[in-house]
Design an enzyme around this catalytic site. Sequence first.
Site, mmCIF file in Angstrom:
data_model
loop_
_atom_site.group_PDB
_atom_site.id
_atom_site.type_symbol
_atom_site.label_atom_id
_atom_site.label_comp_id
_atom_site.label_asym_id
_atom_site.label_seq_id
_atom_site.Cartn_x
_atom_site.Cartn_y
_atom_site.Cartn_z
ATOM 1 N N GLU A 407 0.804 -1.225 0.000
ATOM 2 C CA GLU A 407 0.000 0.000 0.000
ATOM 3 C C GLU A 407 0.833 1.268 0.000
ATOM 4 O O GLU A 407 0.489 2.259 -0.655
ATOM 5 C CB GLU A 407 -0.946 -0.004 1.210
ATOM 6 C CG GLU A 407 -2.118 -0.951 1.111
ATOM 7 C CD GLU A 407 -1.792 -2.387 1.503
ATOM 8 O OE1 GLU A 407 -2.681 -3.252 1.416
ATOM 9 O OE2 GLU A 407 -0.619 -2.632 1.884
ATOM 10 N N HIS A 474 -11.070 -5.848 9.297
ATOM 11 C CA HIS A 474 -11.821 -5.598 8.074
ATOM 12 C C HIS A 474 -13.092 -4.811 8.353
ATOM 13 O O HIS A 474 -14.027 -4.841 7.553
ATOM 14 C CB HIS A 474 -12.187 -6.923 7.390
ATOM 15 C CG HIS A 474 -11.026 -7.719 6.904
ATOM 16 N ND1 HIS A 474 -10.235 -8.468 7.748
ATOM 17 C CD2 HIS A 474 -10.499 -7.878 5.665
ATOM 18 C CE1 HIS A 474 -9.282 -9.071 7.045
ATOM 19 N NE2 HIS A 474 -9.418 -8.733 5.781
#
Length: 668
Positions: A407, A474
């Site tokens: 990322e 998540h």
Amino acid sequence: MLFRKTKSRELDYSDFQISNSKMLELYKAMLKPRMIEEKMLILLRQGKVSKWFSGIGQEAISIGVTEAMKKDEYILPMHRNLGVFTARNIPLNRLFAQWQGKASGFTKGRDRSFHFGTQEYKIVGMISHLGPQMGVADGIALAHKLRNENLLTAVFTGEGGTSEGDFHEALNIASVWDLPVLFCIENNGYGLSTPTPEQYRCNDLADRGVGYGIESHIIDGNNILEVYSRIFEIAESIRENPRPVLVEFKTFRMRGHEEASGTKYVPQELMDEWQKKDPIINFQNYLFEKGVLDDEQLDQFRQDITSEINENLEKAFNEPMIQSTETDELSNVFQEFKYQSLEPQFENENIRYIDAVSQALRSSMERHENLVLMGQDIADYGGVFKITEGFIDQFGKDRIRNTPICESAIVGTAMGLSINGMKAMVEMQFSDFVSSGFNPIVNYLAKVNYRWDQNADVVIRMPCGGGVGAGPFHSQTNEAWFTKVPGLKVVYPAFPYDAKGLLNTAFNDPNPVLFFEHKALYRSIRQDVPVDYYTLPFGKASRIREGSEVSIITYGAGVHWAINTLDEMDYQNADLIDLRSLQPLDTDCICESVIRTGKAIILTEDSLFGSLASEIAAIISENCFESLDAPVMRVGSLETPVPFAENLEKQYLPQERFRKKLQDLIEY
């Protein structure tokens, strides 16, 4: 000071066939930054400059690399690469003004030394967090490759910087995508005071290229002819066959990390050994030996450079101290964006939230031919939520790019695309994973326009939120990490109509936008949405229901929780505000509502401490205090990570607590 002490030299220049005129050009190019540095060290002792990071002894690398590159190829230097700036012929008065925080510098006094970029000279300076510039170089090179321009990008780092994750991520991306990047490692012996044996255990840093499938070379960084000749050949090869190449330059840092650090931690015999390898003295003696340089020429070179330094120092010193206003400072955080309202036609279709996001992506890709989408599994697979399914059939794999799991460097790559005239979107597979890319978002994208007027034309999509049994990694709704960072825009729509219009605007806006999309809304919320392209403005809240007794201020899934609660309570007198845009925030709408109702409750899915709800409560208390008939109330999730089990997650989320607090506020 440099002078001709002896004809002896430690470096061998015999293997390189370069014309006399080019050798003199290289010598003068090295001499100039050395003489500037010698002057800066004097000014530092006099208190006329505040700090200095010396590159004395490393000039051959900066000059050799820069001279081997084309003027329209980007270079991303470090703080010991003064020669890059001088070899690109940046006016010295502007450099000196930069170091003194004057207006004619490159950052308007907002950043120091070499922490700046300039499109005019195709230089992109570092930030103190060394790693992100490696990914930025990938993005610049990717833009060149997509436009078939046969240009390369050079990026510098030190041996210490190769320990950072961004270095490894950037090498991996460049390797997988065959990006024309020249990764330059200046191995100068010490990371501040830490010697190389404590930095890494491989024999040579060039060996790291093997693990990434990257061609690598080791070059004597003190030998200007070796640096120039070999980099010239490598650069030509990269232009013809685009690919990354890793080069380790062996050199040494002859002064401290910065001047206050000193060099007491360096053994004297090591200093003596490298002093004999001084790149300028050695090359100067070689030129005398070959009859290419004589005393008269040397004196003339030094006089010319001295005059140039003194003349431009006088300009910089005579320039008044920089002045600014609050308005000037605030107006430079973002690049100016003139919102263009594009109204939809009358034809609607009933679609899900997820379809609205997908439609906005597709229409923005059609509208902006320079837009590139990047993310894990977004190409053939269509992303984990299938939002980009079928996109590669229309736009191809060049513009719909699967990324490695990295990322940080991908955010850097997006920044590099923007620097090189393109637009970029990064999909965080889940907003939780943005923590792995946090640094370049808050320290590069957010600050770059304020620092040197370079915008970050980047949208980062953030699938977020709980209520789906996904557990601690998540399920986060982490918008508050970013709403407090000047330079970032944060959008969080609750309905398909808003999601499509606001995402279209995000791609039109030349500034960095974090676009939050609640996963639980993707397939559960439907709405009639215009078929064609339209935009909605940032910073404008939406009034979902109008009432006169209490203001409910919320966003994202909280809007739907509030609607359900009001329906269950059969309560008709609430003014329900959907913020939609969190930064910029529609404070006018908030205050107008609260002043009219006299009561306010803020609902967020985030935990309360340090949340946006807390900030809104403070805004209301500060601006609407005399209109309040009750305390400002906040409702959020528990101060715990998001749990997995259904009943635990239900207890974590704020719906039940919201109903009770709302009832208490109504009855207050």
